[in-house]
Motif scaffolding. Structure first.
Motif, PDB file in Angstrom:
ATOM      1  N   MET A  24     -28.965 -53.229 -19.777  1.00 11.39           N
ATOM      2  CA  MET A  24     -28.927 -52.456 -18.805  1.00 11.39           C
ATOM      3  C   MET A  24     -29.371 -50.849 -19.047  1.00 11.39           C
ATOM      4  O   MET A  24     -29.066 -50.991 -19.943  1.00 11.39           O
ATOM      5  CB  MET A  24     -28.057 -52.486 -17.256  1.00 11.39           C
ATOM      6  CG  MET A  24     -27.351 -54.238 -17.236  1.00 11.39           C
ATOM      7  SD  MET A  24     -25.977 -53.770 -15.448  1.00 11.39           S
ATOM      8  CE  MET A  24     -26.861 -53.247 -14.412  1.00 11.39           C
ATOM      9  N   ALA A  25     -29.660 -49.950 -18.211  1.00 10.29           N
ATOM     10  CA  ALA A  25     -30.342 -48.645 -18.990  1.00 10.29           C
ATOM     11  C   ALA A  25     -28.940 -48.988 -18.868  1.00 10.29           C
ATOM     12  O   ALA A  25     -27.820 -48.977 -18.197  1.00 10.29           O
ATOM     13  CB  ALA A  25     -30.900 -48.206 -17.014  1.00 10.29           C
ATOM     14  N   PRO A  26     -28.556 -47.267 -19.620  1.00  6.45           N
ATOM     15  CA  PRO A  26     -27.634 -46.719 -20.323  1.00  6.45           C
ATOM     16  C   PRO A  26     -26.217 -46.001 -19.766  1.00  6.45           C
ATOM     17  O   PRO A  26     -25.586 -45.712 -19.820  1.00  6.45           O
ATOM     18  CB  PRO A  26     -28.206 -45.183 -21.347  1.00  6.45           C
ATOM     19  CG  PRO A  26     -29.895 -46.295 -21.206  1.00  6.45           C
ATOM     20  CD  PRO A  26     -29.743 -46.622 -20.644  1.00  6.45           C
ATOM     21  N   ARG A  27     -27.261 -45.609 -17.962  1.00 10.82           N
ATOM     22  CA  ARG A  27     -26.700 -44.767 -16.853  1.00 10.82           C
ATOM     23  C   ARG A  27     -24.965 -45.750 -15.901  1.00 10.82           C
ATOM     24  O   ARG A  27     -24.015 -44.918 -15.604  1.00 10.82           O
ATOM     25  CB  ARG A  27     -27.331 -44.702 -15.913  1.00 10.82           C
ATOM     26  CG  ARG A  27     -27.924 -45.427 -15.555  1.00 10.82           C
ATOM     27  CD  ARG A  27     -28.691 -44.497 -14.306  1.00 10.82           C
ATOM     28  NE  ARG A  27     -29.697 -45.476 -13.260  1.00 10.82           N
ATOM     29  CZ  ARG A  27     -30.190 -46.139 -13.275  1.00 10.82           C
ATOM     30  NH1 ARG A  27     -31.894 -45.528 -14.030  1.00 10.82           N
ATOM     31  NH2 ARG A  27     -31.751 -46.730 -12.460  1.00 10.82           N
ATOM     32  N   TRP A  28     -25.212 -46.848 -16.333  1.00  9.88           N
ATOM     33  CA  TRP A  28     -24.150 -48.186 -16.054  1.00  9.88           C
ATOM     34  C   TRP A  28     -23.669 -47.931 -17.123  1.00  9.88           C
ATOM     35  O   TRP A  28     -23.421 -48.450 -17.945  1.00  9.88           O
ATOM     36  CB  TRP A  28     -25.267 -49.389 -16.048  1.00  9.88           C
ATOM     37  CG  TRP A  28     -26.746 -49.558 -15.058  1.00  9.88           C
ATOM     38  CD1 TRP A  28     -27.471 -49.278 -15.094  1.00  9.88           C
ATOM     39  CD2 TRP A  28     -26.128 -48.794 -13.252  1.00  9.88           C
ATOM     40  NE1 TRP A  28     -28.444 -49.239 -14.273  1.00  9.88           N
ATOM     41  CE2 TRP A  28     -27.342 -49.036 -12.462  1.00  9.88           C
ATOM     42  CE3 TRP A  28     -24.752 -48.213 -12.356  1.00  9.88           C
ATOM     43  CZ2 TRP A  28     -27.811 -48.387 -11.664  1.00  9.88           C
ATOM     44  CZ3 TRP A  28     -25.019 -47.555 -11.267  1.00  9.88           C
ATOM     45  CH2 TRP A  28     -26.527 -47.764 -10.535  1.00  9.88           C
ATOM     46  N   ASP A  82     -22.051 -50.437 -22.597  1.00 10.04           N
ATOM     47  CA  ASP A  82     -20.206 -49.861 -22.766  1.00 10.04           C
ATOM     48  C   ASP A  82     -19.958 -51.319 -23.178  1.00 10.04           C
ATOM     49  O   ASP A  82     -19.525 -51.646 -23.824  1.00 10.04           O
ATOM     50  CB  ASP A  82     -19.814 -48.897 -21.804  1.00 10.04           C
ATOM     51  CG  ASP A  82     -19.548 -49.724 -20.623  1.00 10.04           C
ATOM     52  OD1 ASP A  82     -20.670 -50.198 -20.072  1.00 10.04           O
ATOM     53  OD2 ASP A  82     -18.432 -50.098 -20.040  1.00 10.04           O
ATOM     54  N   LEU A  83     -19.804 -52.787 -22.374  1.00  8.51           N
ATOM     55  CA  LEU A  83     -19.615 -53.945 -22.047  1.00  8.51           C
ATOM     56  C   LEU A  83     -20.326 -54.316 -23.735  1.00  8.51           C
ATOM     57  O   LEU A  83     -19.466 -54.927 -23.928  1.00  8.51           O
ATOM     58  CB  LEU A  83     -20.341 -54.317 -21.109  1.00  8.51           C
ATOM     59  CG  LEU A  83     -19.693 -54.693 -19.861  1.00  8.51           C
ATOM     60  CD1 LEU A  83     -19.849 -55.084 -18.482  1.00  8.51           C
ATOM     61  CD2 LEU A  83     -17.946 -54.691 -19.919  1.00  8.51           C
TER      62      LEU A  83
END
Length: 122
Positions: A89-93, A62-63
């Motif tokens: 990073m992984a999509p969950r973060w 998202d960032l």
């Protein structure tokens, strides 16, 4: 004389409008920061394909999207320094950054720093 002054003022006004001044855009976000070190069995390769090293940062997707980041862009973490975006990073973060440290012990001791201002450097 008065007509000359008015003409001069008009020409200066047109000159200012014709040559816009450069602007600086600051893109920033509030994030949680953690640290990582690659596992001994792994190759230590980032999402960009480069080998991990101190000074690299992984950002949540998202960032990456919201700040319009590309691999190689530099970011400033307030109070921590400047880092190069080379990993994802992984999509969950969400709203998270992960900095690479030289050893596992340092990464564990780093902990979690919350509410850190991340600024994209242009």
């Amino acid at each position: 004389m008065q007509k000359m002054a008015i003409l001069l003022i008009c020409l200066l006004g047109v000159g200012v409008l014709a040559f816009p001044q450069p602007t600086m855009c600051v893109t920033m976000s509030i994030v949680s920061v953690t640290a990582y070190h690659h596992c001994p069995g792994s190759k230590g390769i980032t999402s960009s394909g480069r080998r991990v090293k101190v000074g690299m940062i992984a950002l949540s997707r998202d960032l990456e999207r919201n700040l319009n980041m590309d691999f190689g862009d530099r970011v400033l973490l307030h109070g921590m320094g400047v880092f190069e975006f080379q990993d994802r990073m992984a999509p969950r973060w969400n709203k998270k950054a992960d900095i690479y440290l030289s050893n596992q012990c340092k990464a564990i001791n780093f902990g979690v720093k919350r509410y850190v201002v991340l600024v994209k450097l242009v």
